[in-house]
Design a protein around this motif. Structure first.
Motif, PDB file in Angstrom:
ATOM      1  N   UNK A  12     -52.624  33.403 -10.532  1.00 54.44           N
ATOM      2  CA  UNK A  12     -54.007  33.635 -10.104  1.00 54.44           C
ATOM      3  C   UNK A  12     -54.132  33.979  -8.625  1.00 54.44           C
ATOM      4  N   UNK A  13     -53.010  34.155  -7.949  1.00 55.03           N
ATOM      5  CA  UNK A  13     -53.034  34.642  -6.577  1.00 55.03           C
ATOM      6  C   UNK A  13     -52.748  33.641  -5.482  1.00 55.03           C
ATOM      7  N   UNK A  14     -52.765  32.359  -5.759  1.00 55.07           N
ATOM      8  CA  UNK A  14     -52.564  31.361  -4.715  1.00 55.07           C
ATOM      9  C   UNK A  14     -51.106  31.308  -4.250  1.00 55.07           C
ATOM     10  N   UNK A  15     -50.169  31.435  -5.182  1.00 55.66           N
ATOM     11  CA  UNK A  15     -48.760  31.490  -4.806  1.00 55.66           C
ATOM     12  C   UNK A  15     -48.486  32.762  -4.019  1.00 55.66           C
ATOM     13  N   UNK A  16     -49.101  33.854  -4.420  1.00 57.77           N
ATOM     14  CA  UNK A  16     -48.955  35.118  -3.684  1.00 57.77           C
ATOM     15  C   UNK A  16     -49.466  34.977  -2.254  1.00 57.77           C
ATOM     16  N   UNK A  17     -50.553  34.236  -2.073  1.00 58.68           N
ATOM     17  CA  UNK A  17     -51.081  34.014  -0.720  1.00 58.68           C
ATOM     18  C   UNK A  17     -50.063  33.281   0.144  1.00 58.68           C
ATOM     19  N   UNK A  18     -49.477  32.218  -0.395  1.00 55.63           N
ATOM     20  CA  UNK A  18     -48.465  31.472   0.362  1.00 55.63           C
ATOM     21  C   UNK A  18     -47.249  32.356   0.662  1.00 55.63           C
ATOM     22  N   UNK A  19     -46.804  33.121  -0.314  1.00 54.81           N
ATOM     23  CA  UNK A  19     -45.645  33.991  -0.112  1.00 54.81           C
ATOM     24  C   UNK A  19     -45.935  35.015   0.987  1.00 54.81           C
ATOM     25  N   UNK A  20     -47.129  35.565   0.974  1.00 50.16           N
ATOM     26  CA  UNK A  20     -47.524  36.542   1.991  1.00 50.16           C
ATOM     27  C   UNK A  20     -47.593  35.897   3.367  1.00 50.16           C
ATOM     28  N   UNK A  21     -48.168  34.712   3.441  1.00 46.14           N
ATOM     29  CA  UNK A  21     -48.223  33.995   4.722  1.00 46.14           C
ATOM     30  C   UNK A  21     -46.823  33.727   5.262  1.00 46.14           C
ATOM     31  N   UNK A  22     -45.929  33.283   4.393  1.00 46.15           N
ATOM     32  CA  UNK A  22     -44.551  33.022   4.817  1.00 46.15           C
ATOM     33  C   UNK A  22     -43.866  34.303   5.294  1.00 46.15           C
ATOM     34  N   UNK A  23     -44.080  35.377   4.586  1.00 45.78           N
ATOM     35  CA  UNK A  23     -43.484  36.645   4.975  1.00 45.78           C
ATOM     36  C   UNK A  23     -43.984  37.082   6.350  1.00 45.78           C
ATOM     37  N   UNK A  24     -45.281  36.968   6.573  1.00 49.19           N
ATOM     38  CA  UNK A  24     -45.856  37.342   7.874  1.00 49.19           C
ATOM     39  C   UNK A  24     -45.331  36.452   8.999  1.00 49.19           C
ATOM     40  N   UNK A  25     -45.170  35.167   8.727  1.00 48.67           N
ATOM     41  CA  UNK A  25     -44.745  34.245   9.775  1.00 48.67           C
ATOM     42  C   UNK A  25     -43.241  34.312  10.054  1.00 48.67           C
ATOM     43  N   UNK A  26     -42.459  34.753   9.082  1.00 47.88           N
ATOM     44  CA  UNK A  26     -41.005  34.762   9.260  1.00 47.88           C
ATOM     45  C   UNK A  26     -40.424  36.164   9.439  1.00 47.88           C
ATOM     46  N   UNK A  27     -41.167  37.168   9.009  1.00 43.15           N
ATOM     47  CA  UNK A  27     -40.642  38.532   9.035  1.00 43.15           C
ATOM     48  C   UNK A  27     -39.734  38.842   7.857  1.00 43.15           C
ATOM     49  N   UNK A  28     -39.572  37.891   6.941  1.00 48.96           N
ATOM     50  CA  UNK A  28     -38.731  38.114   5.759  1.00 48.96           C
ATOM     51  C   UNK A  28     -39.427  39.060   4.784  1.00 48.96           C
ATOM     52  N   UNK A  29     -38.670  39.951   4.142  1.00 46.82           N
ATOM     53  CA  UNK A  29     -39.281  40.832   3.146  1.00 46.82           C
ATOM     54  C   UNK A  29     -39.759  40.028   1.938  1.00 46.82           C
ATOM     55  N   UNK A  30     -40.790  40.531   1.306  1.00 44.92           N
ATOM     56  CA  UNK A  30     -41.470  39.838   0.219  1.00 44.92           C
ATOM     57  C   UNK A  30     -41.372  40.660  -1.059  1.00 44.92           C
ATOM     58  N   UNK A  31     -41.006  39.983  -2.161  1.00 39.67           N
ATOM     59  CA  UNK A  31     -40.861  40.665  -3.446  1.00 39.67           C
ATOM     60  C   UNK A  31     -41.486  39.833  -4.557  1.00 39.67           C
ATOM     61  N   UNK A  32     -42.202  40.515  -5.436  1.00 33.52           N
ATOM     62  CA  UNK A  32     -42.704  39.869  -6.645  1.00 33.52           C
ATOM     63  C   UNK A  32     -41.540  39.822  -7.641  1.00 33.52           C
ATOM     64  N   UNK A 102     -57.450  26.976  -7.776  1.00 32.04           N
ATOM     65  CA  UNK A 102     -57.766  27.280  -9.161  1.00 32.04           C
ATOM     66  C   UNK A 102     -58.915  28.270  -9.192  1.00 32.04           C
ATOM     67  N   UNK A 103     -58.727  29.348  -9.920  1.00 32.33           N
ATOM     68  CA  UNK A 103     -59.739  30.397 -10.048  1.00 32.33           C
ATOM     69  C   UNK A 103     -60.039  30.604 -11.530  1.00 32.33           C
ATOM     70  N   UNK A 104     -61.081  29.960 -12.047  1.00 34.95           N
ATOM     71  CA  UNK A 104     -61.365  30.036 -13.489  1.00 34.95           C
ATOM     72  C   UNK A 104     -61.496  31.470 -14.014  1.00 34.95           C
ATOM     73  N   UNK A 105     -62.056  32.363 -13.226  1.00 35.97           N
ATOM     74  CA  UNK A 105     -62.266  33.742 -13.680  1.00 35.97           C
ATOM     75  C   UNK A 105     -60.953  34.515 -13.843  1.00 35.97           C
ATOM     76  N   UNK A 106     -59.872  34.036 -13.224  1.00 34.88           N
ATOM     77  CA  UNK A 106     -58.586  34.743 -13.290  1.00 34.88           C
ATOM     78  C   UNK A 106     -57.651  34.190 -14.361  1.00 34.88           C
ATOM     79  N   UNK A 107     -58.081  33.166 -15.070  1.00 33.13           N
ATOM     80  CA  UNK A 107     -57.240  32.543 -16.104  1.00 33.13           C
ATOM     81  C   UNK A 107     -57.394  33.312 -17.412  1.00 33.13           C
ATOM     82  N   UNK A 108     -56.272  33.582 -18.058  1.00 32.26           N
ATOM     83  CA  UNK A 108     -56.267  34.336 -19.308  1.00 32.26           C
ATOM     84  C   UNK A 108     -55.401  33.647 -20.361  1.00 32.26           C
ATOM     85  N   UNK A 109     -55.617  34.071 -21.601  1.00 29.78           N
ATOM     86  CA  UNK A 109     -54.770  33.678 -22.723  1.00 29.78           C
ATOM     87  C   UNK A 109     -54.614  32.190 -22.928  1.00 29.78           C
TER      88      UNK A 109
END
Length: 158
Positions: A12-32, A102-109
């Motif tokens: 739902x995007x929260x893990x992606x937010x943390x990964x992006x923050x870490x990438x910006x703060x460390x300069x490490x490349x980010x991959x899904x 938690x984002x109720x609108x982004x939960x599926x299945x």
């Protein structure tokens, strides 16, 4: 073990937010994880979201890369790292818990069905923690905070 990339999976995007923050703060490349084609010898920090105590994507990441550390992102205010590590067979790797949201609108299945059951269970409880969780499930919540990354950043720098 020197980390050379951050790999994550997010629902739902929260893990992606943390990964992006870490990438910006460390300069490490980010991959899904689902789109990553790094060599198997790549040492990575893996971030995955929690569902029923399981770190999603971890097994796949460990099979594809040299996972050097793990961040589990969940709804609870805190988690027992030893229990998480045991339940997810982390093999002594550094494990960090980050409270996401938690984002109720982004939960599926099936996850939508699981959360409907959780909502029903929590609505019958009266303790403060259960009521706070119910409020988050009904209206959503976002606890992503750069301050939670301090231990992870310390470990990466060490």
């Amino acid at each position: 073990m020197k980390v050379s990339a951050i790999v994550y999976t997010s629902n739902t995007g929260f893990t992606a937010q943390y990964a992006t923050l870490l990438s910006h703060q460390t300069g490490l490349p980010l991959y899904r994880l689902e789109e990553c084609d790094l060599p198997g010898s790549t040492q990575v920090l893996f971030l995955g979201w929690l569902c029923a105590g399981k770190i999603q994507g971890l097994k796949g990441a460990m099979g594809r890369f040299q996972v050097a550390g793990i961040c589990a992102v969940g709804l609870a205010p805190q988690a027992d790292p030893a229990k998480l590590a045991g339940d997810n067979r982390c093999g002594g790797l550094p494990l960090f818990y980050l409270r996401g949201g938690y984002a109720p609108a982004r939960i599926r299945g099936r996850y939508k069905m699981m959360m409907a059951m959780m909502k029903a269970i929590l609505s019958k409880k009266t303790d403060r923690e259960s009521q706070e969780a119910l409020k988050a499930i009904v209206g959503g919540a976002d606890w992503v905070d750069t301050a939670q990354l301090a231990p992870v950043l310390d470990w990466l720098e060490g």
